[in-house]
Design a protein around this motif. Structure first.
Motif, PDB file in Angstrom:
ATOM      1  N   LEU A   1      -6.415   8.834  15.965  1.00  0.00           N
ATOM      2  CA  LEU A   1      -6.841   7.784  14.896  1.00  0.00           C
ATOM      3  C   LEU A   1      -5.569   7.458  13.977  1.00  0.00           C
ATOM      4  CD1 LEU A   1     -10.376   9.436  13.742  1.00  0.00           C
ATOM      5  CD2 LEU A   1      -9.885   7.242  14.712  1.00  0.00           C
ATOM      6  N   LEU A   2      -4.865   8.465  13.683  1.00  0.00           N
ATOM      7  CA  LEU A   2      -3.832   8.357  12.750  1.00  0.00           C
ATOM      8  C   LEU A   2      -2.368   7.530  13.710  1.00  0.00           C
ATOM      9  CD1 LEU A   2      -3.074  11.982  11.157  1.00  0.00           C
ATOM     10  CD2 LEU A   2      -3.273   9.684   9.823  1.00  0.00           C
TER      11      LEU A   2
ATOM     12  N   LEU B   1      -6.801  11.259   4.076  1.00  0.00           N
ATOM     13  CA  LEU B   1      -6.922  10.995   5.535  1.00  0.00           C
ATOM     14  C   LEU B   1      -8.276  11.666   5.904  1.00  0.00           C
ATOM     15  CD1 LEU B   1      -3.230  11.656   6.372  1.00  0.00           C
ATOM     16  CD2 LEU B   1      -4.581   9.448   6.356  1.00  0.00           C
TER      17      LEU B   1
ATOM     18  N   LEU C   1      -1.270  -0.238  14.160  1.00  0.00           N
ATOM     19  CA  LEU C   1      -2.014  -1.239  13.974  1.00  0.00           C
ATOM     20  C   LEU C   1      -1.163  -1.693  12.489  1.00  0.00           C
ATOM     21  CD1 LEU C   1      -5.527  -0.734  15.007  1.00  0.00           C
ATOM     22  CD2 LEU C   1      -3.860  -2.109  15.962  1.00  0.00           C
TER      23      LEU C   1
ATOM     24  N   GLU D   1      -1.716  -0.368   9.706  1.00  0.00           N
ATOM     25  CA  GLU D   1      -2.605   0.158   8.548  1.00  0.00           C
ATOM     26  C   GLU D   1      -1.632   1.113   7.632  1.00  0.00           C
ATOM     27  OE1 GLU D   1      -6.228   1.487  10.124  1.00  0.00           O
ATOM     28  OE2 GLU D   1      -6.456  -0.171  11.255  1.00  0.00           O
ATOM     29  N   PHE D   2      -0.796   1.794   8.226  1.00  0.00           N
ATOM     30  CA  PHE D   2      -0.011   2.726   7.633  1.00  0.00           C
ATOM     31  C   PHE D   2       1.411   2.231   7.961  1.00  0.00           C
ATOM     32  CE2 PHE D   2      -3.305   6.277   8.038  1.00  0.00           C
ATOM     33  CZ  PHE D   2      -3.988   5.857   6.927  1.00  0.00           C
TER      34      PHE D   2
ATOM     35  N   ARG E   1     -11.068   9.709   4.871  1.00  0.00           N
ATOM     36  CA  ARG E   1     -11.247   8.294   5.644  1.00  0.00           C
ATOM     37  C   ARG E   1     -11.509   8.316   7.090  1.00  0.00           C
ATOM     38  NH1 ARG E   1      -6.522   3.825   5.759  1.00  0.00           N
ATOM     39  NH2 ARG E   1      -6.770   2.883   7.702  1.00  0.00           N
ATOM     40  N   PHE E   2     -11.265   9.221   7.702  1.00  0.00           N
ATOM     41  CA  PHE E   2     -11.554   9.555   9.196  1.00  0.00           C
ATOM     42  C   PHE E   2     -12.798  10.388   9.528  1.00  0.00           C
ATOM     43  CE2 PHE E   2      -6.748   8.611   9.548  1.00  0.00           C
ATOM     44  CZ  PHE E   2      -7.129   7.298   9.923  1.00  0.00           C
TER      45      PHE E   2
ATOM     46  N   GLU F   1      -3.187   5.237  15.961  1.00  0.00           N
ATOM     47  CA  GLU F   1      -3.474   4.132  15.990  1.00  0.00           C
ATOM     48  C   GLU F   1      -3.567   3.350  14.574  1.00  0.00           C
ATOM     49  OE1 GLU F   1      -7.437   1.834  17.620  1.00  0.00           O
ATOM     50  OE2 GLU F   1      -8.097   3.577  16.629  1.00  0.00           O
ATOM     51  N   ALA F   2      -3.679   3.831  13.591  1.00  0.00           N
ATOM     52  CA  ALA F   2      -3.496   3.218  12.423  1.00  0.00           C
ATOM     53  C   ALA F   2      -2.189   2.967  11.994  1.00  0.00           C
ATOM     54  CB  ALA F   2      -4.064   4.029  11.282  1.00  0.00           C
TER      55      ALA F   2
END
Length: 215
Positions: free
Chosen positions: A14-15, A35, A21, A23-24, A38-39, A17-18
């Motif tokens: 998840l991290l 985090l 993309l 997002e971070f 969030r997840f 991917e973020a």
């Protein structure tokens, strides 16, 4: 134990991917508690995922905080050199080993991506998908593993070079040339076309960074 490993893997994925993309972005501070909320996972797998990303140099320390790393000029140049060589090899192997179905998927991606020329962010996602598909078409698992690491580091760029005016159209034309060479099973042409594509992307990236520095 299995659940803990699963949670760790999920948190890491998840991290990653973020970051991939956008997002971070480089410089963003990552806080365990934020985090975890969030997840929807506990802080332990988040902590382990952060440590793993730090080991991979995707995160760096700013005092006691972890932030998303950024690439300096030399790191950027080194990354593009490695990327050109490895991706060129992937294209060469794809020209030799790709199935008709894999080539069709690559061709369809090029055609479908023409509708995204006015949306740099969407085209950037499509571009990553195209390159990953090409890597798989090489039928060399060790090469794919190394390219995955390279593309993880590519996520540390705050902006996409496809946002530069005119780059979307030329990048798609370059993808078209790569796929044409693979369709023709022309290994040398496929490798040359891919390395030329990476070289032009690097030039665009340098211009983009130079413009940002002037601003």
């Amino acid at each position: 134990m299995t659940e803990a490993k699963s949670a760790q893997k999920d948190a890491y994925s998840l991290l990653l991917e973020a970051i991939d993309l956008g997002e971070f972005k480089p410089g963003d501070r990552l806080v365990e508690s934020d985090l975890a909320e969030r997840f929807g996972v506990s802080r332990t797998p988040i902590r382990e995922a952060l440590q793993r990303l730090e080991t991979q140099q995707l995160l760096t320390r700013d005092g006691r905080s972890l932030i998303v790393a950024s690439l300096d000029h030399n790191q950027l140049a080194e990354l593009y050199v490695v990327r050109a060589e490895l991706e060129g090899l992937a294209a060469r192997l794809a020209a030799k080993h790709a199935t008709e179905e894999e080539v069709r998927v690559l061709r369809d991606m090029v055609e479908e991506d023409r509708a995204l020329v006015d949306d740099p962010e969407a085209l950037a996602r499509a571009n990553r998908r195209f390159h990953r598909q090409l890597h798989l078409a090489s039928h060399n698992r060790f090469l794919v593993q190394q390219l995955n690491l390279v593309h993880q580091s590519m996520a540390l760029m705050a902006t996409t070079s496809l946002a530069v005016e005119g780059r979307s159209e030329t990048a798609l034309a370059e993808h078209d040339a790569i796929v044409s060479a693979i369709e023709a099973h022309d290994e040398e042409a496929a490798q040359a076309a891919l390395k030329d594509h990476i070289s032009k992307a690097f030039v665009t990236r340098l211009k983009l960074d130079a413009a940002g520095a002037e601003g």
